[in-house]
Enzyme design. Structure first.
Site, PDB file in Angstrom:
ATOM      1  N   THR A  18      72.107  27.245  42.317  1.00  0.00           N
ATOM      2  CA  THR A  18      71.444  28.570  42.915  1.00  0.00           C
ATOM      3  C   THR A  18      71.161  29.337  41.779  1.00  0.00           C
ATOM      4  O   THR A  18      70.691  30.623  42.095  1.00  0.00           O
ATOM      5  CB  THR A  18      72.817  28.992  43.834  1.00  0.00           C
ATOM      6  OG1 THR A  18      73.554  29.475  43.131  1.00  0.00           O
ATOM      7  CG2 THR A  18      72.560  28.484  45.323  1.00  0.00           C
ATOM      8  N   SER A 235      77.863  36.125  39.449  1.00  0.00           N
ATOM      9  CA  SER A 235      76.948  35.166  39.675  1.00  0.00           C
ATOM     10  C   SER A 235      76.267  35.612  40.570  1.00  0.00           C
ATOM     11  O   SER A 235      75.473  37.031  39.514  1.00  0.00           O
ATOM     12  CB  SER A 235      77.993  35.464  41.499  1.00  0.00           C
ATOM     13  OG  SER A 235      77.486  36.688  42.053  1.00  0.00           O
ATOM     14  N   LYS A 236      75.343  35.203  40.781  1.00  0.00           N
ATOM     15  CA  LYS A 236      73.451  35.702  41.113  1.00  0.00           C
ATOM     16  C   LYS A 236      73.318  36.887  41.640  1.00  0.00           C
ATOM     17  O   LYS A 236      73.202  37.209  41.606  1.00  0.00           O
ATOM     18  CB  LYS A 236      72.844  34.027  41.890  1.00  0.00           C
ATOM     19  CG  LYS A 236      71.078  34.755  41.708  1.00  0.00           C
ATOM     20  CD  LYS A 236      71.346  33.102  42.142  1.00  0.00           C
ATOM     21  CE  LYS A 236      69.568  33.621  42.506  1.00  0.00           C
ATOM     22  NZ  LYS A 236      69.041  33.243  43.300  1.00  0.00           N
ATOM     23  N   GLN A 237      73.866  36.443  42.847  1.00  0.00           N
ATOM     24  CA  GLN A 237      74.352  37.862  43.399  1.00  0.00           C
ATOM     25  C   GLN A 237      74.500  39.381  42.403  1.00  0.00           C
ATOM     26  O   GLN A 237      74.053  40.728  42.889  1.00  0.00           O
ATOM     27  CB  GLN A 237      75.029  37.589  44.892  1.00  0.00           C
ATOM     28  CG  GLN A 237      74.725  36.389  46.018  1.00  0.00           C
ATOM     29  CD  GLN A 237      74.732  35.452  45.043  1.00  0.00           C
ATOM     30  OE1 GLN A 237      76.069  34.611  44.253  1.00  0.00           O
ATOM     31  NE2 GLN A 237      73.736  34.087  45.488  1.00  0.00           N
ATOM     32  N   PHE A 239      74.283  39.712  39.415  1.00  0.00           N
ATOM     33  CA  PHE A 239      72.926  40.098  38.471  1.00  0.00           C
ATOM     34  C   PHE A 239      73.518  39.250  36.884  1.00  0.00           C
ATOM     35  O   PHE A 239      73.135  39.998  35.992  1.00  0.00           O
ATOM     36  CB  PHE A 239      72.517  41.148  38.889  1.00  0.00           C
ATOM     37  CG  PHE A 239      71.866  41.985  39.500  1.00  0.00           C
ATOM     38  CD1 PHE A 239      71.073  40.947  40.440  1.00  0.00           C
ATOM     39  CD2 PHE A 239      72.705  42.277  40.902  1.00  0.00           C
ATOM     40  CE1 PHE A 239      69.549  41.059  41.386  1.00  0.00           C
ATOM     41  CE2 PHE A 239      71.702  42.772  42.029  1.00  0.00           C
ATOM     42  CZ  PHE A 239      70.408  42.103  42.277  1.00  0.00           C
TER      43      PHE A 239
END
Ligand code: GLU
Ligand code: ZN
Length: 300
Positions: A18, A235-237, A239
């Site tokens: 992801t 996480s990607k969420q 950033f």
């Protein structure tokens, strides 16, 4: 190297593509690699590309290149879950034959009000429309599911009020993580799983599936997760910055430091092989025992 089923130690790293690797996922990769190699075990990589809408084009390839850049060599071929749908379906077919799964069309709003699924659709089977498939957990008899975590000690969940009948195939037709991860851990003969504490709640569900499928479960160890100053898991969420290959040595030094191994300052800037060799001499599970989170910023 060929994979030998029944080997003493087969570990794995199972990223979801992801987004790219960041300091948090590197920590999991390094710890699981060190633990496997220190036990003369194998370390496999499985790409959990199960949920195309959440995936980022190129991320799978970027993750593999980042592992290489950090000297984290894996054994055998990378397994891709997107190529394994037949195995997940075969498992669902078997569970259906044994009447261990049932369809559910409850909506999100209804599910949000429950801590664990209440079995509504087992009593009131949906007549038509898209359905999720849930696995049955026992209504009576056994109450608790417990396991001894390699890092966090004994963990228990109530089967009815915490585990509940959980989803194996989603309403949108995608296979659920809980199903795929267990089918693949069995297929790859995984004996040891070191992964982030964010998955601790999932482990009793997975143990339940191992049991239904009459397969030996791996030993699980849940590592602390790296959190940002707001206390959120990287996480990607949130950033998290992708790892830079040119900073591989620095990234590894940080990972060893976060794993509480106290790498000496003179090791800063050493090449990846040297850092990992030092890690192999110093890693021990007790270093991170009972730790649930690590602040991103606590590095000298
Ligand atoms: N693919 C999962 C993740 O990236 C990890 C699954 C696992 O280690 O069991 O969060
Ligand atoms: Zn339902």
């Amino acid at each position: 190297m060929t994979i030998t089923p029944g080997a003493d130690y087969i570990g794995r790293f199972a990223p979801s593509p992801t987004g790219e690797l960041h300091q948090g996922s590197l920590l999991t990769a390094v710890a699981s690699w060190l633990d496997a190699r220190q036990h003369h075990g194998q370390w496999l990589v499985r790409m959990e590309d199960l949920d195309p809408p959440r995936e980022q084009p190129g991320a799978a390839e970027a993750i593999l290149r980042a592992l290489e850049a950090h000297g984290l060599e894996w054994d055998g071929e990378v397994m891709y879950q997107s190529e394994h749908h037949d195995a997940y379906q075969a498992c669902l077919d078997e569970l259906a034959r044994r009447e261990l799964i049932y369809p559910c069309n409850c909506n999100r709003q209804r599910l949000q009000s429950l801590t664990a699924y209440d079995g509504h659709c087992l009593q009131h089977p949906p007549a038509s429309g898209p359905v999720a498939l849930r696995v049955k957990t026992p209504a009576s008899g056994e109450d608790e599911l417990c396991f001894d975590d390699l890092l966090q000690g004994r963990q228990c969940q109530q089967l009815r009020s915490e585990v509940g009948d959980f989803v194996l195939r989603r309403k949108d037709g995608l296979y659920a993580y809980q199903l795929a991860v267990v089918v693949d851990d069995i297929a790859q003969g995984i004996t040891h799983v070191l992964r982030g504490c964010d998955l601790l709640d999932s482990t009793p569900r997975q143990l339940w599936l191992f049991r239904l499928l009459q397969a030996p479960a791996p030993q699980f160890g849940h590592l602390p997760v790296v959190v940002n100053p707001e206390g959120q898991k990287l996480s990607k969420q949130t950033f998290a910055a992708p790892l830079q290959a040119v900073q591989a040595s620095h990234n590894l030094w940080l990972a060893l430091h976060r794993l509480q191994l106290q790498p000496p300052p003179e090791l800063r800037g050493a090449d990846c092989q040297t850092l990992l060799a030092w890690g192999l001499n110093h890693w021990h599970r007790g270093a991170v025992a009972a730790l649930r989170s690590l602040p991103e910023s606590s590095v000298p």
